[in-house]
Scaffold this motif. Structure first.
Motif, PDB file in Angstrom:
ATOM      1  N   LEU A 169     -23.986  17.380 -14.881  1.00 22.82           N
ATOM      2  CA  LEU A 169     -23.566  17.077 -16.247  1.00 22.82           C
ATOM      3  C   LEU A 169     -24.530  16.162 -16.990  1.00 22.82           C
ATOM      4  CD1 LEU A 169     -19.717  16.594 -15.778  1.00 22.82           C
ATOM      5  CD2 LEU A 169     -20.894  18.554 -16.765  1.00 22.82           C
ATOM      6  N   GLY A 170     -25.489  15.564 -16.278  1.00 20.00           N
ATOM      7  CA  GLY A 170     -26.477  14.728 -16.956  1.00 20.00           C
ATOM      8  C   GLY A 170     -26.073  13.275 -17.111  1.00 20.00           C
ATOM      9  N   PHE A 171     -24.869  12.912 -16.625  1.00 20.87           N
ATOM     10  CA  PHE A 171     -24.418  11.527 -16.700  1.00 20.87           C
ATOM     11  C   PHE A 171     -24.599  10.852 -15.341  1.00 20.87           C
ATOM     12  CE2 PHE A 171     -21.990  13.734 -19.972  1.00 20.87           C
ATOM     13  CZ  PHE A 171     -22.141  12.886 -21.061  1.00 20.87           C
ATOM     14  N   THR A 172     -24.878   9.560 -15.356  1.00 22.46           N
ATOM     15  CA  THR A 172     -24.968   8.806 -14.103  1.00 22.46           C
ATOM     16  C   THR A 172     -23.571   8.437 -13.634  1.00 22.46           C
ATOM     17  OG1 THR A 172     -25.121   6.678 -15.224  1.00 22.46           O
ATOM     18  CG2 THR A 172     -27.195   7.879 -14.839  1.00 22.46           C
ATOM     19  N   GLN A 173     -23.470   8.021 -12.332  1.00 21.85           N
ATOM     20  CA  GLN A 173     -22.186   7.552 -11.813  1.00 21.85           C
ATOM     21  C   GLN A 173     -21.685   6.368 -12.625  1.00 21.85           C
ATOM     22  OE1 GLN A 173     -23.645   7.412  -7.553  1.00 21.85           O
ATOM     23  NE2 GLN A 173     -21.484   7.889  -7.217  1.00 21.85           N
ATOM     24  N   ASN A 174     -22.604   5.489 -12.929  1.00 22.62           N
ATOM     25  CA  ASN A 174     -22.217   4.280 -13.641  1.00 22.62           C
ATOM     26  C   ASN A 174     -21.658   4.610 -15.025  1.00 22.62           C
ATOM     27  OD1 ASN A 174     -22.124   1.340 -13.860  1.00 22.62           O
ATOM     28  ND2 ASN A 174     -23.731   1.567 -15.407  1.00 22.62           N
ATOM     29  N   GLU A 175     -22.291   5.573 -15.724  1.00 23.84           N
ATOM     30  CA  GLU A 175     -21.795   5.954 -17.046  1.00 23.84           C
ATOM     31  C   GLU A 175     -20.389   6.533 -16.956  1.00 23.84           C
ATOM     32  OE1 GLU A 175     -25.413   7.335 -19.890  1.00 23.84           O
ATOM     33  OE2 GLU A 175     -25.206   8.489 -18.041  1.00 23.84           O
ATOM     34  N   PHE A 176     -20.152   7.345 -15.938  1.00 18.25           N
ATOM     35  CA  PHE A 176     -18.846   7.974 -15.798  1.00 18.25           C
ATOM     36  C   PHE A 176     -17.765   6.952 -15.443  1.00 18.25           C
ATOM     37  CE2 PHE A 176     -19.160  12.483 -16.331  1.00 18.25           C
ATOM     38  CZ  PHE A 176     -17.858  12.923 -16.278  1.00 18.25           C
ATOM     39  N   GLN A 177     -18.120   5.978 -14.604  1.00 22.09           N
ATOM     40  CA  GLN A 177     -17.115   5.028 -14.121  1.00 22.09           C
ATOM     41  C   GLN A 177     -16.889   3.881 -15.095  1.00 22.09           C
ATOM     42  OE1 GLN A 177     -18.043   5.991  -9.436  1.00 22.09           O
ATOM     43  NE2 GLN A 177     -18.384   3.951 -10.187  1.00 22.09           N
ATOM     44  N   THR A 178     -17.917   3.496 -15.860  1.00 22.83           N
ATOM     45  CA  THR A 178     -17.723   2.423 -16.852  1.00 22.83           C
ATOM     46  C   THR A 178     -17.061   2.949 -18.113  1.00 22.83           C
ATOM     47  OG1 THR A 178     -19.965   2.809 -17.670  1.00 22.83           O
ATOM     48  CG2 THR A 178     -19.670   1.071 -16.021  1.00 22.83           C
ATOM     49  N   ASP A 179     -17.164   4.239 -18.369  1.00 22.84           N
ATOM     50  CA  ASP A 179     -16.487   4.831 -19.529  1.00 22.84           C
ATOM     51  C   ASP A 179     -15.573   5.945 -19.025  1.00 22.84           C
ATOM     52  OD1 ASP A 179     -15.635   5.781 -21.921  1.00 22.84           O
ATOM     53  OD2 ASP A 179     -17.596   6.422 -22.663  1.00 22.84           O
TER      54      ASP A 179
END
Length: 561
Positions: A169-179
């Motif tokens: 999807l092009g998102f990092t783990q951190n991006e998914f979990q922080t948002d």
């Protein structure tokens, strides 16, 4: 004393080791519970100072433990809880949890150390195994080509997502979990309502949800996922978290779409081919019907031809009989009349007056004309019945011979005759000689009143077909009466103008027809006439002959077209 004994009995039954030691460097033991035996030592070994707790502490943990105990506040009787390793009598290291307490006198000096030691080796092993299992599971999860996740019931926020989310999807783990709202926001608009309803049902009913939906990547590309998720607790109305696996099925979806398109195209092709086959089948049925009708017509025609052949055979027999009758029964009286007239002239000519001589001259002329008519009819009959013998014939040479005969018969006439050379044809010599003789004699006859006559034999080529012609500048005829031209006994001029029996052109037409050709004429009154005929280069013959022949009105160009 009894009370102390009961307390000691309770301590000895505890799984923990309880001890009391003095405040010296080696911390000698004054009391130790019976459970010290689990480390391989006896109480006596401790009480005899053969061993101490300081010596049992693992060297790697000793400084940490001593420092921790020393930090206990003496005035507050503070306890120190630590996890460290202790060595058994055999030297094995075992994890323990120790609770230590410092005892002081009235002056605040440390007098004793109290402690309780609980063996935590099994727990530590279990925790280590759990960490190893968790590591293996995490490694497995992070290696499979799918996104694993844990979702909270509240707002469908993602608590955990595997690293594959970045590649898919092009998102990092951190991006998914922080948002946590990213997952919900990236759902394809057309699939969002269906997916949310499925998740709500899974949370409320505690059941597994399997669905396929689209998500938009960070750069807004569409990816198809097959999602299998279930509540972690598995109890309806009590599940706060959902765990699931999102497998990329974009290739399968593309393949399904291609297959759908192929199937649609195939259905259209099959439908088209079916229509074509139905059309072909209908056409075939029509063709079969037409052929059957044609076969019926051919059968009827064959029957009629058989009847006509039988009738023709009878007619031929009658024609032979008629020819014999003409040759013998009619010719004989004509010759007798001619002979009697000559005898009268010879024997009684001097006794007849002028009118009598006129009567005898009329009888002689009539008998000669009858003789000529009989000869022409016999020739016509022979043309119809004669068998063809096709050979190469030089029309130019034949025409020169026939014209020479005409010149010998009337040497006083001034006739210009031109012949195109190399007019080679395939024909029956005897029949084509009769046809040419009639055509040339006609041209000679109908130019008889001209002071300067012209007769021409030539050939023109139209549509790859040679067309031969005999042309003169004589009396010609009115094309209005051309339909009578090739009929038997048909004449377009009076006998006192031009003699003849009306059989010559009919003979020409029959000869040309026998060779598979056709004949026609063009003319104008006092402007001459041109007779055209064709002789196909073939051995085929046409026996059929009708009364009107193959003559066609119109110009040569119209007829050829």
């Amino acid at each position: 004393l009894k009370r102390l004994t009961e307390i000691e009995s309770i301590i000895n039954r505890s799984p923990a080791v309880v001890f009391l030691s003095q405040n010296t460097d080696d911390m000698p033991v004054e009391f130790v519970s019976d459970n010290i035996i689990q480390f391989g030592y006896t109480k006596e070994e401790f009480l005899d100072e053969k061993v101490s707790f300081v010596k049992m502490i693992h060297p790697d943990d000793l400084d940490r433990v001593v420092t921790g105990i020393a930090r206990c506040a003496p005035d507050k009787q503070t306890e120190c809880h630590q996890q460290y390793r202790m060595l058994t009598k055999t030297g094995d290291a075992r994890w323990v949890t120790g609770a230590h307490c410092i005892r002081c006198d009235q002056d605040g000096h440390i007098t004793h150390y109290e402690g309780i030691i609980l063996d935590d080796t099994a727990k530590k092993l279990a925790e280590a195994e759990l960490r190893r299992a968790e590591s293996r599971f995490r490694s497995l999860v992070e290696q499979i080509p799918a996104i694993t996740y844990i979702m909270a019931r509240e707002n469908f926020g993602t608590v955990y997502v595997s690293p594959q989310v970045e590649s898919l999807l092009g998102f990092t783990q951190n991006e998914f979990q922080t948002d946590p709202t990213i997952w919900l926001e990236r759902l394809h608009p057309e699939d969002r309502k269906t997916v949310i309803c499925g998740l709500e049902h899974a949370f409320s009913q505690g059941v597994t949800s399997v669905s396929e939906y689209r998500m938009l990547t960070k750069n807004n590309k569409t990816v198809w996922f097959r999602d299998a998720s279930r509540p972690i607790s598995g109890e309806a109305d009590h599940s706060d978290f959902l765990q699931g696996v999102m497998l990329d099925v974009s290739d399968r979806k593309r393949a399904e779409e291609e297959i759908r398109i192929l199937n649609k195209n195939l259905e259209n092709h099959v439908r088209e081919r079916t229509f074509q086959l139905e059309q072909a089948n209908r056409s075939l049925k029509m063709e079969v019907a037409v052929r059957k009708h044609a076969e019926d017509q051919v059968r009827k025609l064959n029957q009629e031809l058989t009847i006509r052949a039988s009738e023709l055979e009878e007619v031929n027999k009658e024609l032979k009989a008629f020819s014999y009758s003409v040759s013998h029964d009619l010719r004989a009286p004509a010759r007798i009349i001619f002979g009697l007239c000559q005898a009268l002239i010879e024997d009684y000519g001097d006794k007849l007056d002028a009118e009598g001589h006129n009567y005898l001259d009329g009888l002689l002329s009539t008998s000669r004309r009858m003789e000529q008519l009989i000869d022409d009819m016999l020739k016509l009959s022979q043309v119809t019945r004669a068998e063809l013998h096709v050979t190469g014939v030089d029309l130019a040479a034949l025409a020169l011979t026939l014209i020479a005969q005409c010149r010998r018969a009337e040497p006083s006439r001034n006739v210009e005759f031109t012949v195109e050379p190399d007019l080679e044809v395939k024909a029956d010599f005897n029949l084509i000689r009769i046809a040419m003789e009639n055509l040339l004699q006609n041209a000679w006859k109908f130019t008889g009143k001209l002071s300067k006559a012209r007769i021409e034999l030539g050939c023109t080529n139209r549509c790859n077909e040679p067309i031969y012609f005999v042309r003169d500048n004589g009396a010609g005829f009115d094309m209005e009466f051309s339909s009578r031209l090739f009929g038997v006994f048909q004449r377009l001029h009076r006998s006192d103008e031009f003699e003849g029996t009306g059989v010559g052109l009919a003979t020409v037409r029959r000869i040309v027809n026998r060779h598979g050709g056709r004949v026609w004429a063009e003319a104008a009154v006092d402007k001459g006439a041109t007779f055209y005929f064709t002789l196909p280069n073939t051995d085929l013959t046409i026996e059929a002959d009708d009364e009107n022949g193959y003559y066609t009105e119109g110009t040569a160009d119209e007829i050829i077209t």
